[in-house]
Design a protein around this motif. Sequence first.
Motif, mmCIF file in Angstrom:
data_model
loop_
_atom_site.group_PDB
_atom_site.id
_atom_site.type_symbol
_atom_site.label_atom_id
_atom_site.label_comp_id
_atom_site.label_asym_id
_atom_site.label_seq_id
_atom_site.Cartn_x
_atom_site.Cartn_y
_atom_site.Cartn_z
ATOM 1 N N TYR A 63 -5.966 10.122 -1.528
ATOM 2 C CA TYR A 63 -6.945 9.447 -1.228
ATOM 3 C C TYR A 63 -7.794 8.726 -2.480
ATOM 4 O O TYR A 63 -8.262 7.760 -3.019
ATOM 5 N N ALA A 64 -8.084 10.005 -3.456
ATOM 6 C CA ALA A 64 -8.685 9.846 -4.713
ATOM 7 C C ALA A 64 -8.199 8.561 -5.481
ATOM 8 O O ALA A 64 -8.667 7.882 -6.208
ATOM 9 N N ASN A 124 -16.162 3.858 0.267
ATOM 10 C CA ASN A 124 -17.559 3.522 0.637
ATOM 11 C C ASN A 124 -17.804 2.562 -0.220
ATOM 12 O O ASN A 124 -19.040 2.427 -0.827
ATOM 13 N N ALA A 125 -17.164 1.341 -0.131
ATOM 14 C CA ALA A 125 -17.399 -0.004 -0.723
ATOM 15 C C ALA A 125 -18.379 -0.712 0.371
ATOM 16 O O ALA A 125 -18.422 -0.346 1.402
ATOM 17 N N LEU A 158 -7.953 1.959 -6.376
ATOM 18 C CA LEU A 158 -7.561 0.426 -5.933
ATOM 19 C C LEU A 158 -8.959 -0.536 -5.820
ATOM 20 O O LEU A 158 -8.713 -1.747 -6.169
ATOM 21 N N GLY A 159 -9.984 -0.159 -5.742
ATOM 22 C CA GLY A 159 -11.151 -0.841 -5.474
ATOM 23 C C GLY A 159 -11.230 -1.603 -4.119
ATOM 24 O O GLY A 159 -10.405 -1.785 -3.315
ATOM 25 N N MET A 217 0.835 -1.227 -0.010
ATOM 26 C CA MET A 217 0.104 0.010 -0.164
ATOM 27 C C MET A 217 0.868 1.137 0.004
ATOM 28 O O MET A 217 0.573 1.968 0.866
ATOM 29 N N ARG A 218 1.593 1.280 -1.089
ATOM 30 C CA ARG A 218 2.551 2.375 -1.264
ATOM 31 C C ARG A 218 1.937 3.767 -1.147
ATOM 32 O O ARG A 218 2.296 5.140 -0.816
#
Length: 141
Positions: free
Chosen positions: A11-12, A48-49, A17-18, A1-2
């Motif tokens: 963050y956008a 918000n997944a 990355l989904g 998670m670079r």
Amino acid sequence: MRQLDRDEPDYAQAVRLGPEALPHLEQLIQGSNLGLAAKAACLAGTMNAEGSAPLLELAASHADPVVRVAAAAAARNLTHMTASLATTFLEDPDHGVRKWALRSLEVHQPQGIKERIQKIVTDDPDLGLREQARRLVEGIK
């Protein structure tokens, strides 16, 4: 998670990355690096997944308030916040968590949460939070 291993993550970009990234975020939230744990909680909320809320619940139970504050702030991005998660934030011993929970509740008001917010109005030791909660309660129908 670079994407998260920067002072100011994009963050956008990281959201792209989904949902496949959620298991990695879970590991970071449970890990020993508080900075990454807080950023992972922020990203989980921002994504918000479908699996975001459970990660925020995990972060809400973290031993360090920095991670819990990040989760409370990130809850604002969820489409739906459960009353259980909101209550966890509102009952947190840390002032910052309660403050960010109230800010997130400006966007989301789960069924039955008004009474819990009213409790902050009457019982919270912080006068600023009491006022913030009073304004919020007045806006809830």
